[in-house]
Scaffold this motif. Structure first.
Motif, PDB file in Angstrom:
ATOM      1  N   ILE A 189       0.867  -1.175   0.000  1.00 17.28           N
ATOM      2  CA  ILE A 189       0.000   0.000   0.000  1.00 17.28           C
ATOM      3  C   ILE A 189       0.902   1.223   0.000  1.00 17.28           C
ATOM      4  O   ILE A 189       1.734   1.385   0.898  1.00 17.28           O
ATOM      5  N   ILE A 211      -7.865  -5.036   1.640  1.00 17.50           N
ATOM      6  CA  ILE A 211      -6.686  -4.296   1.167  1.00 17.50           C
ATOM      7  C   ILE A 211      -7.104  -3.192   0.217  1.00 17.50           C
ATOM      8  O   ILE A 211      -6.614  -2.056   0.298  1.00 17.50           O
ATOM      9  N   SER A 212      -8.029  -3.475  -0.685  1.00 15.64           N
ATOM     10  CA  SER A 212      -8.504  -2.471  -1.632  1.00 15.64           C
ATOM     11  C   SER A 212      -9.166  -1.299  -0.908  1.00 15.64           C
ATOM     12  O   SER A 212      -8.932  -0.129  -1.225  1.00 15.64           O
ATOM     13  N   ARG A 242      -6.483   0.720   0.915  1.00  8.44           N
ATOM     14  CA  ARG A 242      -5.756   1.522  -0.078  1.00  8.44           C
ATOM     15  C   ARG A 242      -6.545   2.774  -0.437  1.00  8.44           C
ATOM     16  O   ARG A 242      -6.026   3.876  -0.461  1.00  8.44           O
ATOM     17  N   LYS A 283      -5.657   6.838   0.353  1.00  6.94           N
ATOM     18  CA  LYS A 283      -5.476   7.814  -0.722  1.00  6.94           C
ATOM     19  C   LYS A 283      -6.219   9.109  -0.451  1.00  6.94           C
ATOM     20  O   LYS A 283      -5.829  10.167  -0.917  1.00  6.94           O
TER      21      LYS A 283
END
Length: 133
Positions: free
Chosen positions: A10, A124-125, A128, A132
């Protein structure tokens, strides 16, 4: 046999300070320690005139750590307001829980029992994406 999935790191910005907290059971103090870390980061950040601290909990089973963190942060806000002659501090803690289940059990069990499974890739997505922003 299956081969291990590739790990995609990440991306973090240089000013991201990350603390990962693990506890093997419920009621072992993870929320209390997390709140202490968030409060310390908030106090340090307000002195450096940064705008906010992010508290991200990827998986929550039973209860709400967000409400616990925010309740104790409001206590700090009131103290800062009193210490600054009534001026409202311009500082916040952003709390986000990525996946939540009502059952106070480990995520793999709670997600099965509530028929709301989530894959490692989804976690995880989401993490992430949250980092951001």
């Amino acid at each position: 046999t299956t081969s291990p999935r590739p790990v995609h790191p990440i991306p973090l910005l240089p000013y991201h300070r990350i603390h990962l907290l693990f506890g093997a059971n419920t009621d072992v103090g993870k929320s209390v320690v997390s709140t202490g870390l968030v409060r310390a980061a908030a106090a340090a950040s307000s002195q450096q005139q940064l705008k906010s601290v992010n508290y991200i909990k990827p998986l929550q089973c039973g209860g709400s750590d967000e409400s616990f963190v925010l309740r104790h942060h409001r206590d700090d806000d009131e103290k800062r307001t009193n210490d600054s002659n009534g001026e409202q501090p311009n500082f916040g803690i952003n709390c986000e829980t990525l996946f939540r289940w009502e059952t106070p059990a480990s995520p793999h069990l709670a997600s099965r029992w509530e028929n709301m499974p989530v894959s490692d890739d989804e976690v995880i997505s989401s993490l992430r994406s949250s980092l951001k922003n």
